[in-house]
Design a protein around this motif. Sequence first.
Motif, PDB file in Angstrom:
ATOM      1  N   ARG A  19       0.817  -1.224   0.000  1.00  0.00           N
ATOM      2  CA  ARG A  19       0.000   0.000   0.000  1.00  0.00           C
ATOM      3  C   ARG A  19       0.850   1.273   0.000  1.00  0.00           C
ATOM      4  NH1 ARG A  19      -3.319  -3.633  -0.864  1.00  0.00           N
ATOM      5  NH2 ARG A  19      -5.473  -3.547  -0.132  1.00  0.00           N
ATOM      6  N   SER A  27      -7.297   3.362   0.139  1.00  0.00           N
ATOM      7  CA  SER A  27      -6.611   2.475   1.082  1.00  0.00           C
ATOM      8  C   SER A  27      -6.405   3.169   2.427  1.00  0.00           C
ATOM      9  CB  SER A  27      -5.248   2.046   0.518  1.00  0.00           C
ATOM     10  OG  SER A  27      -4.434   1.492   1.546  1.00  0.00           O
ATOM     11  N   TYR A  28      -6.989   2.572   3.489  1.00  0.00           N
ATOM     12  CA  TYR A  28      -6.792   3.129   4.836  1.00  0.00           C
ATOM     13  C   TYR A  28      -5.311   3.067   5.213  1.00  0.00           C
ATOM     14  CZ  TYR A  28      -7.268   3.765   9.877  1.00  0.00           C
ATOM     15  OH  TYR A  28      -7.139   4.219  11.170  1.00  0.00           O
ATOM     16  N   THR A  29      -4.657   1.970   4.854  1.00  0.00           N
ATOM     17  CA  THR A  29      -3.223   1.829   5.152  1.00  0.00           C
ATOM     18  C   THR A  29      -2.425   2.949   4.501  1.00  0.00           C
ATOM     19  OG1 THR A  29      -3.566  -0.566   5.104  1.00  0.00           O
ATOM     20  CG2 THR A  29      -1.284   0.201   5.106  1.00  0.00           C
ATOM     21  N   LYS A  43      -2.278   5.941  16.489  1.00  0.00           N
ATOM     22  CA  LYS A  43      -3.313   4.929  16.255  1.00  0.00           C
ATOM     23  C   LYS A  43      -2.949   3.617  16.954  1.00  0.00           C
ATOM     24  CE  LYS A  43      -6.519   5.089  14.480  1.00  0.00           C
ATOM     25  NZ  LYS A  43      -7.825   5.514  15.008  1.00  0.00           N
TER      26      LYS A  43
HETATM   27  N1  LIG Z   1      -6.321  -5.505   9.365  1.00  0.00           N
HETATM   28  C1  LIG Z   1      -6.707  -4.390   9.001  1.00  0.00           C
HETATM   29  C2  LIG Z   1      -7.315  -3.469   9.905  1.00  0.00           C
HETATM   30  N2  LIG Z   1      -7.597  -3.575  11.223  1.00  0.00           N
HETATM   31  C3  LIG Z   1      -8.170  -2.403  11.554  1.00  0.00           C
HETATM   32  N3  LIG Z   1      -8.264  -1.583  10.485  1.00  0.00           N
HETATM   33  C4  LIG Z   1      -8.865  -0.237  10.421  1.00  0.00           C
HETATM   34  O1  LIG Z   1      -8.330   0.543  11.445  1.00  0.00           O
HETATM   35  C5  LIG Z   1      -9.256   1.572  11.765  1.00  0.00           C
HETATM   36  C6  LIG Z   1      -9.206   1.740  13.252  1.00  0.00           C
HETATM   37  O2  LIG Z   1     -10.421   1.881  13.837  1.00  0.00           O
HETATM   38  P1  LIG Z   1     -10.895   3.292  14.406  1.00  0.00           P
HETATM   39  O3  LIG Z   1     -12.193   3.052  15.081  1.00  0.00           O
HETATM   40  O4  LIG Z   1      -9.801   3.936  15.178  1.00  0.00           O
HETATM   41  O5  LIG Z   1     -11.089   3.986  13.006  1.00  0.00           O
HETATM   42  P2  LIG Z   1     -11.383   5.432  12.603  1.00  0.00           P
HETATM   43  O6  LIG Z   1     -11.881   6.207  13.744  1.00  0.00           O
HETATM   44  O7  LIG Z   1     -12.207   5.342  11.369  1.00  0.00           O
HETATM   45  O8  LIG Z   1      -9.879   5.854  12.217  1.00  0.00           O
HETATM   46  P3  LIG Z   1      -9.210   7.279  12.215  1.00  0.00           P
HETATM   47  O9  LIG Z   1     -10.101   8.189  11.421  1.00  0.00           O
HETATM   48  O10 LIG Z   1      -9.008   7.678  13.645  1.00  0.00           O
HETATM   49  O11 LIG Z   1      -7.887   7.000  11.529  1.00  0.00           O
HETATM   50  C7  LIG Z   1     -10.592   1.164  11.137  1.00  0.00           C
HETATM   51  O12 LIG Z   1     -10.864   2.027  10.031  1.00  0.00           O
HETATM   52  C8  LIG Z   1     -10.356  -0.257  10.674  1.00  0.00           C
HETATM   53  O13 LIG Z   1     -11.023  -0.583   9.472  1.00  0.00           O
HETATM   54  C9  LIG Z   1      -7.733  -2.205   9.445  1.00  0.00           C
HETATM   55  N4  LIG Z   1      -7.557  -1.812   8.154  1.00  0.00           N
HETATM   56  C10 LIG Z   1      -6.975  -2.688   7.301  1.00  0.00           C
HETATM   57  N5  LIG Z   1      -6.548  -3.954   7.676  1.00  0.00           N
HETATM   58  C11 LIG Z   1      -5.934  -4.867   6.709  1.00  0.00           C
HETATM   59  O14 LIG Z   1      -5.245  -4.124   5.725  1.00  0.00           O
HETATM   60  C12 LIG Z   1      -5.692  -4.518   4.437  1.00  0.00           C
HETATM   61  C13 LIG Z   1      -5.565  -3.350   3.490  1.00  0.00           C
HETATM   62  O15 LIG Z   1      -6.477  -2.332   3.819  1.00  0.00           O
HETATM   63  P4  LIG Z   1      -6.529  -1.005   2.936  1.00  0.00           P
HETATM   64  O16 LIG Z   1      -5.214  -0.363   3.072  1.00  0.00           O
HETATM   65  O17 LIG Z   1      -7.647  -0.173   3.499  1.00  0.00           O
HETATM   66  O18 LIG Z   1      -6.796  -1.444   1.523  1.00  0.00           O
HETATM   67  C14 LIG Z   1      -7.122  -5.001   4.654  1.00  0.00           C
HETATM   68  O19 LIG Z   1      -7.508  -5.881   3.631  1.00  0.00           O
HETATM   69  C15 LIG Z   1      -6.975  -5.724   5.984  1.00  0.00           C
HETATM   70  O20 LIG Z   1      -6.416  -7.018   5.750  1.00  0.00           O
END
Ligand SMILES: N=c1c2ncn([C@@H]3O[C@H](COP(=O)(O)OP(=O)(O)OP(=O)(O)O)[C@@H](O)[C@H]3O)c2ncn1[C@@H]1O[C@H](COP(=O)(O)O)[C@@H](O)[C@H]1O
Length: 109
Positions: A19, A27-29, A43
Amino acid sequence: MDRNLGQQLDALWQTIESRRGADPDSSYTASLLAQGAERCAKKFGEEAVEAAIAGALGNKDELAAEAADTLYHLFVLMAAAGVEPADIAAKLAGRTSQSGHEEKASRKG
Ligand SMILES: N=c1c2ncn([C@@H]3O[C@H](COP(=O)(O)OP(=O)(O)OP(=O)(O)O)[C@@H](O)[C@H]3O)c2ncn1[C@@H]1O[C@H](COP(=O)(O)O)[C@@H](O)[C@H]1O
């Protein structure tokens, strides 16, 4: 230890690395990495505290969910800070021949 966990963590690390430079809107990541190590550390700290609270309250399901969040955010922090799983593995390997008490004492110099 679930044998699958190691494979899942390996796949998660690969995903996080993939990512780098991706679109933060999709992508959140990528959005976390784009904000730098300090944001990733915040975080991670939040998720770790949530896991600690779930554990202290004896809520197993909540602890499992928060532990998963914590591991994900630890990996994102490591990616942001330039630390790889192999670096952690080396630290752990260096400790297998001593007890936890001995390891702690060795850190005090
Ligand atoms: N394992 C995870 C994972 N665990 C937790 N999270 C996210 O981490 C965040 C933390 O929760 P919060 O309640 O603090 O979220 P929030 O308030 O929306 O976050 P902020 O605005 O404060 O940053 C949430 O948005 C969760 O979705 C994750 N996001 C992604 N993954 C993995 O990463 C992969 C790639 O993700 P993307 O990068 O989004 O494509 C996914 O397929 C997953 O396998």
